[in-house]
Design a protein around this motif. Structure first.
Motif, mmCIF file in Angstrom:
data_model
loop_
_atom_site.group_PDB
_atom_site.id
_atom_site.type_symbol
_atom_site.label_atom_id
_atom_site.label_comp_id
_atom_site.label_asym_id
_atom_site.label_seq_id
_atom_site.Cartn_x
_atom_site.Cartn_y
_atom_site.Cartn_z
ATOM 1 N N THR A 275 6.998 -1.944 0.515
ATOM 2 C CA THR A 275 6.875 -3.343 0.102
ATOM 3 C C THR A 275 5.795 -3.553 -0.950
ATOM 4 O O THR A 275 5.671 -4.647 -1.476
ATOM 5 N N ARG A 276 5.047 -2.519 -1.230
ATOM 6 C CA ARG A 276 4.016 -2.618 -2.265
ATOM 7 C C ARG A 276 4.466 -1.819 -3.477
ATOM 8 O O ARG A 276 5.155 -0.809 -3.354
ATOM 9 N N GLU A 277 4.027 -2.258 -4.621
ATOM 10 C CA GLU A 277 4.462 -1.623 -5.864
ATOM 11 C C GLU A 277 4.152 -0.122 -5.882
ATOM 12 O O GLU A 277 4.985 0.685 -6.273
ATOM 13 N N GLU B 204 15.010 0.507 -3.425
ATOM 14 C CA GLU B 204 14.587 0.486 -2.023
ATOM 15 C C GLU B 204 15.705 -0.071 -1.150
ATOM 16 O O GLU B 204 15.978 0.449 -0.064
ATOM 17 N N ARG B 205 16.359 -1.126 -1.613
ATOM 18 C CA ARG B 205 17.468 -1.732 -0.878
ATOM 19 C C ARG B 205 18.603 -0.725 -0.706
ATOM 20 O O ARG B 205 19.158 -0.558 0.381
ATOM 21 N N SER C 234 6.665 2.434 -4.247
ATOM 22 C CA SER C 234 7.992 1.832 -4.186
ATOM 23 C C SER C 234 8.864 2.340 -5.334
ATOM 24 O O SER C 234 8.385 2.581 -6.433
ATOM 25 N N GLY D 14 11.145 0.428 -6.405
ATOM 26 C CA GLY D 14 11.660 -0.837 -6.942
ATOM 27 C C GLY D 14 12.601 -1.496 -5.949
ATOM 28 O O GLY D 14 13.207 -0.840 -5.102
ATOM 29 N N LYS D 15 12.690 -2.799 -6.064
ATOM 30 C CA LYS D 15 13.428 -3.593 -5.082
ATOM 31 C C LYS D 15 14.880 -3.131 -4.910
ATOM 32 O O LYS D 15 15.346 -2.930 -3.790
ATOM 33 N N GLU D 16 15.600 -2.950 -5.974
ATOM 34 C CA GLU D 16 17.012 -2.576 -5.876
ATOM 35 C C GLU D 16 17.196 -1.166 -5.304
ATOM 36 O O GLU D 16 18.058 -0.932 -4.463
ATOM 37 N N ILE E 45 10.741 0.148 4.528
ATOM 38 C CA ILE E 45 10.966 -0.160 3.119
ATOM 39 C C ILE E 45 9.587 -0.311 2.489
ATOM 40 O O ILE E 45 8.728 -1.006 3.030
#
Length: 175
Positions: free
Chosen positions: A125-127, A136-137, A130, A132-134, A123
């Motif tokens: 973990t750095r901007e 990536e999840r 990425s 984005g959090k959602e 995943i």
């Protein structure tokens, strides 16, 4: 649980714990690829007991540096791997189809398969890099489902052909 794929697999096949000279930041095991593919107790025991040995992978990450290969068969040939390459590919081999193909070509001797696929993968973990959090999840969850489905198909094929097969599943160092 080691910080790298090489360390985890080298430990597994050498049947030893790596201490990294008491420094976990070093992360690498010297000659890890040679340990995994050539000089280790697991392969020695299998060979002495007349097993055919097979290595199947979706990407030739562990084969970069072209280690001496003691396995009888693999789905990547020597010339498929560049010397100047980390082995991580966007285009991945079909592990399930390669497993089916190599399983059929084995003779009546017992078989050992080391099947590795780099899923569900990391995943970001750095901007930078990425989604984005959602997102990536969501992508990780989808890769996890795909990975589990592939693993279930492989297990079903193994048990269909050998009800007493020994199956070892491991995540080499977490998501």
């Amino acid at each position: 649980n080691y910080p790298t794929t090489l360390a985890s697999n080298a430990s597994f096949f050498s049947m030893k714990h790596h201490f990294f000279n008491k420094d976990l930041k070093s992360e690498e095991v010297q000659f890890a690829r040679d340990i995994i593919f050539n000089t280790n107790p697991v392969l020695e025991i299998l060979k002495k007991n007349n097993y055919t040995t097979n290595y199947i992978t979706d990407t030739p990450y562990l084969l970069s540096n072209r280690p001496k290969m003691k396995y009888d068969a693999t789905n990547y040939g020597f010339w498929d791997v560049s010397f100047i390459d980390n082995g991580i590919r966007d285009q991945r081999a079909n592990v399930l189809e390669d497993f089916k193909r190599l399983r059929i070509t084995n003779d009546e001797r017992p078989s050992f398969f080391f099947i590795q696929y780099l899923e569900p993968w990391h995943i970001h973990t750095r901007e930078i890099g990425s989604a984005g959090k959602e997102k990536e999840r969501e992508m990780y969850r989808d890769r996890l489902y795909d990975s589990n489905a592939k693993m279930q198909q492989i297990i079903d094929i193994i048990l269909e052909n050998d009800k007493e097969a020994l199956i070892v599943m491991m995540a080499d160092h977490g998501g």
